[in-house]
Structures are given as structure tokens and as C-alpha cells.
Design a protein around this motif. Structure first.
Motif, PDB file in Angstrom:
ATOM      1  N   ALA A 105       0.857  -1.186   0.000  1.00 18.82           N
ATOM      2  CA  ALA A 105       0.000   0.000   0.000  1.00 18.82           C
ATOM      3  C   ALA A 105       0.894   1.237   0.000  1.00 18.82           C
ATOM      4  CB  ALA A 105      -0.907  -0.002   1.224  1.00 18.82           C
ATOM      5  N   VAL A 106       0.522   2.244  -0.784  1.00 14.42           N
ATOM      6  CA  VAL A 106       1.362   3.439  -0.936  1.00 14.42           C
ATOM      7  C   VAL A 106       0.701   4.603  -0.206  1.00 14.42           C
ATOM      8  CG1 VAL A 106       2.445   5.032  -2.554  1.00 14.42           C
ATOM      9  CG2 VAL A 106       2.185   2.603  -3.163  1.00 14.42           C
ATOM     10  N   PRO A 107       1.344   5.122   0.850  1.00 16.38           N
ATOM     11  CA  PRO A 107       0.719   6.172   1.637  1.00 16.38           C
ATOM     12  C   PRO A 107       1.042   7.575   1.133  1.00 16.38           C
ATOM     13  CG  PRO A 107       2.744   5.509   2.700  1.00 16.38           C
ATOM     14  CD  PRO A 107       2.619   4.661   1.443  1.00 16.38           C
ATOM     15  N   GLY A 108       0.120   8.504   1.367  1.00 14.63           N
ATOM     16  CA  GLY A 108       0.438   9.906   1.179  1.00 14.63           C
ATOM     17  C   GLY A 108       1.389  10.340   2.284  1.00 14.63           C
ATOM     18  N   ALA A 109       1.956  11.532   2.153  1.00 14.34           N
ATOM     19  CA  ALA A 109       2.992  11.990   3.078  1.00 14.34           C
ATOM     20  C   ALA A 109       2.530  11.992   4.526  1.00 14.34           C
ATOM     21  CB  ALA A 109       3.461  13.391   2.667  1.00 14.34           C
ATOM     22  N   GLY A 110       1.290  12.371   4.754  1.00 12.78           N
ATOM     23  CA  GLY A 110       0.795  12.438   6.125  1.00 12.78           C
ATOM     24  C   GLY A 110       0.352  11.120   6.685  1.00 12.78           C
ATOM     25  N   CYS A 111       0.338  10.097   5.860  1.00 11.91           N
ATOM     26  CA  CYS A 111      -0.150   8.785   6.292  1.00 11.91           C
ATOM     27  C   CYS A 111       0.939   7.733   6.283  1.00 11.91           C
ATOM     28  CB  CYS A 111      -1.291   8.328   5.379  1.00 11.91           C
ATOM     29  SG  CYS A 111      -2.788   9.310   5.538  1.00 11.91           S
ATOM     30  N   ALA A 112       2.209   8.155   6.227  1.00 11.70           N
ATOM     31  CA  ALA A 112       3.302   7.206   6.013  1.00 11.70           C
ATOM     32  C   ALA A 112       3.810   6.557   7.283  1.00 11.70           C
ATOM     33  CB  ALA A 112       4.463   7.900   5.298  1.00 11.70           C
ATOM     34  N   GLY A 113       3.328   6.983   8.442  1.00 10.65           N
ATOM     35  CA  GLY A 113       3.811   6.402   9.686  1.00 10.65           C
ATOM     36  C   GLY A 113       3.208   5.035   9.941  1.00 10.65           C
ATOM     37  N   ARG A 128      -1.754  12.894  10.379  1.00  8.42           N
ATOM     38  CA  ARG A 128      -2.905  12.192   9.823  1.00  8.42           C
ATOM     39  C   ARG A 128      -4.106  13.113   9.669  1.00  8.42           C
ATOM     40  NH1 ARG A 128      -4.179   6.996  10.315  1.00  8.42           N
ATOM     41  NH2 ARG A 128      -6.103   7.736   9.375  1.00  8.42           N
ATOM     42  N   LEU A 129      -4.351  13.952  10.664  1.00 10.61           N
ATOM     43  CA  LEU A 129      -5.488  14.866  10.587  1.00 10.61           C
ATOM     44  C   LEU A 129      -5.304  15.845   9.439  1.00 10.61           C
ATOM     45  CD1 LEU A 129      -8.126  15.965  11.677  1.00 10.61           C
ATOM     46  CD2 LEU A 129      -6.816  17.370  13.284  1.00 10.61           C
ATOM     47  N   ARG A 130      -4.101  16.403   9.293  1.00  7.68           N
ATOM     48  CA  ARG A 130      -3.830  17.323   8.198  1.00  7.68           C
ATOM     49  C   ARG A 130      -4.017  16.624   6.860  1.00  7.68           C
ATOM     50  NH1 ARG A 130      -4.483  22.103   6.919  1.00  7.68           N
ATOM     51  NH2 ARG A 130      -3.578  22.733   8.931  1.00  7.68           N
ATOM     52  N   SER A 131      -3.544  15.384   6.758  1.00  8.50           N
ATOM     53  CA  SER A 131      -3.688  14.619   5.519  1.00  8.50           C
ATOM     54  C   SER A 131      -5.154  14.410   5.179  1.00  8.50           C
ATOM     55  CB  SER A 131      -2.979  13.269   5.659  1.00  8.50           C
ATOM     56  OG  SER A 131      -3.234  12.442   4.551  1.00  8.50           O
ATOM     57  N   ALA A 132      -5.962  14.060   6.200  1.00  5.85           N
ATOM     58  CA  ALA A 132      -7.388  13.822   5.964  1.00  5.85           C
ATOM     59  C   ALA A 132      -8.085  15.096   5.504  1.00  5.85           C
ATOM     60  CB  ALA A 132      -8.039  13.285   7.234  1.00  5.85           C
ATOM     61  N   MET A 133      -7.746  16.232   6.111  1.00  7.27           N
ATOM     62  CA  MET A 133      -8.360  17.502   5.726  1.00  7.27           C
ATOM     63  C   MET A 133      -7.946  17.906   4.315  1.00  7.27           C
ATOM     64  SD  MET A 133      -7.947  19.555   9.362  1.00  7.27           S
ATOM     65  CE  MET A 133      -8.771  21.028   8.764  1.00  7.27           C
ATOM     66  N   ASP A 134      -6.667  17.710   3.987  1.00  5.16           N
ATOM     67  CA  ASP A 134      -6.192  18.050   2.647  1.00  5.16           C
ATOM     68  C   ASP A 134      -6.856  17.164   1.599  1.00  5.16           C
ATOM     69  OD1 ASP A 134      -4.567  19.967   3.712  1.00  5.16           O
ATOM     70  OD2 ASP A 134      -2.713  18.804   3.560  1.00  5.16           O
ATOM     71  N   LEU A 135      -7.008  15.873   1.924  1.00  4.48           N
ATOM     72  CA  LEU A 135      -7.630  14.941   0.984  1.00  4.48           C
ATOM     73  C   LEU A 135      -9.085  15.314   0.732  1.00  4.48           C
ATOM     74  CD1 LEU A 135      -7.217  12.243  -0.607  1.00  4.48           C
ATOM     75  CD2 LEU A 135      -8.088  11.071   1.420  1.00  4.48           C
ATOM     76  N   ALA A 136      -9.804  15.641   1.803  1.00  5.25           N
ATOM     77  CA  ALA A 136     -11.209  16.011   1.657  1.00  5.25           C
ATOM     78  C   ALA A 136     -11.358  17.285   0.839  1.00  5.25           C
ATOM     79  CB  ALA A 136     -11.840  16.177   3.044  1.00  5.25           C
ATOM     80  N   ALA A 137     -10.487  18.265   1.075  1.00  2.18           N
ATOM     81  CA  ALA A 137     -10.550  19.526   0.337  1.00  2.18           C
ATOM     82  C   ALA A 137     -10.209  19.317  -1.133  1.00  2.18           C
ATOM     83  CB  ALA A 137      -9.593  20.534   0.961  1.00  2.18           C
ATOM     84  N   ARG A 138      -9.229  18.468  -1.391  1.00  2.00           N
ATOM     85  CA  ARG A 138      -8.792  18.237  -2.774  1.00  2.00           C
ATOM     86  C   ARG A 138      -9.858  17.541  -3.604  1.00  2.00           C
ATOM     87  NH1 ARG A 138      -4.338  13.872  -3.207  1.00  2.00           N
ATOM     88  NH2 ARG A 138      -6.196  12.545  -3.358  1.00  2.00           N
ATOM     89  N   ASP A 139     -10.479  16.520  -3.021  1.00  2.00           N
ATOM     90  CA  ASP A 139     -11.407  15.693  -3.787  1.00  2.00           C
ATOM     91  C   ASP A 139     -12.871  16.013  -3.514  1.00  2.00           C
ATOM     92  OD1 ASP A 139      -9.186  14.437  -4.781  1.00  2.00           O
ATOM     93  OD2 ASP A 139      -9.273  12.743  -3.413  1.00  2.00           O
ATOM     94  N   GLY A 140     -13.127  16.990  -2.650  1.00  2.00           N
ATOM     95  CA  GLY A 140     -14.517  17.342  -2.336  1.00  2.00           C
ATOM     96  C   GLY A 140     -15.258  16.237  -1.644  1.00  2.00           C
ATOM     97  N   LEU A 141     -14.536  15.470  -0.790  1.00  2.50           N
ATOM     98  CA  LEU A 141     -15.138  14.338  -0.101  1.00  2.50           C
ATOM     99  C   LEU A 141     -15.484  14.708   1.328  1.00  2.50           C
ATOM    100  CD1 LEU A 141     -12.656  11.557  -1.299  1.00  2.50           C
ATOM    101  CD2 LEU A 141     -14.994  11.962  -2.131  1.00  2.50           C
TER     102      LEU A 141
END
Length: 280
Positions: A212-220, A257-270
Motif C-alpha cells: 500500500a502506498v501512503p500519502g505523506a501524512g499517512c506514512a507512519g 494524519r489529521l492534516r492529511s485527511a483535511m487536505d484529501l477532503a478539500a482536494r477531492d470534495g469528499l
């Protein structure tokens, strides 16, 4: 391909027959409740990150649970020989309370690529889980239907999918104390209110395989086996790390992780669908 993996890929869930020993369950339950009590007294970051997304980094008993043979053998049946604990959550639904959560997909706020069959959630019952105390419901095979339209926005229950638009047969996940379920992060699921006179306590453990390939904020990740390599970032094991190091890692990785989730939601409108708010 193992029969367990084949069935998991097809249906999106699995209910292993393995059960955790009573002593293990009691020890983890005590550690979890003690952790929540201490976090409430401490306040601040300790309380903010007490239940999600990385409490395992400061509660060694949760890592012991994640590393127990009953669970790791079941996870290995699906993910293969290499995997680690990526995220965790603590869910406590007090008696006669709780709102439950509407039908939703966890993967909407998880920045992972190539996670089909390479990531899963184990949901452990530290008390029995029944329809009466608001256990989860699964929608069979719904993980194969892509991102569902989370068209409901309730101020209490959050953003969710209209029940009549959730594909697949729906059924409750009934577990004895020490039982556990497994589901794909894209599987539609929900939970209900606890209408009984006792609490429902669950721990959720998110596992990933190195593919599985993680985004930068999810790599831990905290590897539980050999085989993890970049782009994963290895987190400290609280069973071995000093308390200050474990606390710092929990706060730092949770914020990422929280920053990654917020960025993902903003980017994809999810919709932003996060852990303990699920009340699962």
C-alpha cells in the motif's frame, strides 16, 4: 491466494473463528479505560488524541493486542507475511447513550493508494457487541462499488450514505467478548445506539501491507513483521520506547494524519469521516 484472502477480496469482510483469551481481553480493557481516564485528567493534546488515530503509540497494551497471535494469524491470512499497525481507535459507547453513525466508508479520509486487499481494519470486542448495544452493520460486497455518495449531513451523526442507496445485503456484526471482525476500508458500514444498561467497548486496529502506498501524512507505521521499506516511516514501539518519545510520536503522527485527511477532503470534495466520531 489463500481462501481467506479470496473471500475477503470478494465480500470485503471476514469474521474469523479465532478468539482472544479472556485474560488478554481484561488486560487490554483495563489499560484502555485507564488511558482514557488519565487523558481526561491531563487535558490538552493528551485528551485530543486519546482515542484516534494513534492511541497505540502510547498504550502498549493496544500494540500487544495488535500483535497477538489470534489477530496476526488472521491478518496474515489476508495481507500476507508482512504488515504493520497503521492506525487505531478506541470506541466506548456508554449504556443508554450514543448516536451511532450512518452508513459510511472509512477510506474516504485515508490517503492510501494501492490499498485494495492491502489494508484492513480489525474491530475487537472488549465487551460483547450486539444489535442492542449498537454494534456495527456491514453491507456485503459494497467495497467493490467505488466511492458512494455521502449525501446525508447530520450535525450529530455526521456525513453518511442514505440507507436505501447502500448496495449489498446488510447484517449486524455480532461478537462475543474477545471476538473480532475484519473489513476492507472501503466497505460501507454503520453503527447504532447503545440501548442496554452496560457499556460497549471496542478497539479498532488498522493494518497495512508494505505494498500500500501512503500519502505523506499517512506514512507512519509500526511494523509487526519484517518486510517494511520506504515510503513508510517507522514509528516507535511503546513497549520499548521511553514515555516522552512515545507521547511525542503520538501527537506528531496524529497531527500529520489529521492534516492529511483535511487536505484529501478539500482536494477531492469528499466528506471528512474520522475515527471516534464514527461512534462505531
Amino acid at each position: 491466494m489463500t481462501a481467506a484472502r479470496k473471500g475477503f477480496l470478494e465480500r470485503g469482510w471476514r469474521l474469523p473463528e479465532r478468539r482472544l483469551p479472556g485474560g488478554t481481553v481484561r488486560a487490554v480493557r483495563y489499560a484502555v479505560v485507564s488511558h482514557l481516564d488519565a487523558a481526561e485528567r491531563a487535558g490538552g493534546a493528551a485528551r485530543a488524541w486519546a482515542t484516534f488515530p494513534k492511541p497505540h503509540l502510547v498504550v502498549p497494551a493496544i500494540v500487544e493486542l495488535a500483535d497477538s497471535p489470534e489477530i496476526t494469524e488472521s491478518v496474515g491470512d489476508v495481507l500476507g507475511e508482512a504488515f504493520g499497525i497503521w492506525s487505531s481507535a478506541i470506541f466506548v459507547s456508554p449504556p443508554g447513550t450514543g448516536t451511532g453513525f450512518g452508513w459510511h466508508q472509512d477510506a474516504l479520509s485515508y490517503d492510501l493508494d494501492g490499498d485494495e486487499g492491502r489494508a484492513l481494519r480489525v474491530w475487537v470486542a472488549l465487551t460483547p457487541a450486539t444489535p442492542e448495544n449498537g454494534t456495527m452493520w456491514f453491507a456485503d460486497g459494497s467495497h467493490r462499488c467505488g466511492t458512494l455518495d455521502h449525501d446525508l449531513d447530520d450535525p450529530v451523526r455526521g456525513q453518511s450514505v442514505s440507507p436505501d442507496r447502500v448496495p449489498g445485503e446488510k447484517f449486524p456484526v455480532v461478537l462475543d467478548e474477545g471476538g473480532f471482525s475484519m473489513h476492507d476500508l472501503r466497505l460501507a458500514h454503520s453503527s447504532g445506539r447503545n440501548t442496554t444498561d452496560g457499556p460497549r467497548i471496542n478497539v479498532a486496529l488498522d493494518y497495512v501491507a508494505p505494498e500500500a502506498v501512503p500519502g505523506a501524512g499517512c506514512a507512519g507505521v509500526l511494523p509487526l513483521t519484517a518486510g517494511f521499506q520506504t515510503p513508510w516511516r517507522v514509528e516507535p514501539d511503546p513497549r520499548k520506547a521511553a514515555a516522552a518519545q512515545a507521547h511525542e510520536a503520538c501527537v506528531t503522527e496524529s497531527a500529520r494524519r489529521l492534516r492529511s485527511a483535511m487536505d484529501l477532503a478539500a482536494r477531492d470534495g469528499l466528506p471528512l469521516v474520522l475515527g471516534p466520531a464514527d461512534d462505531a
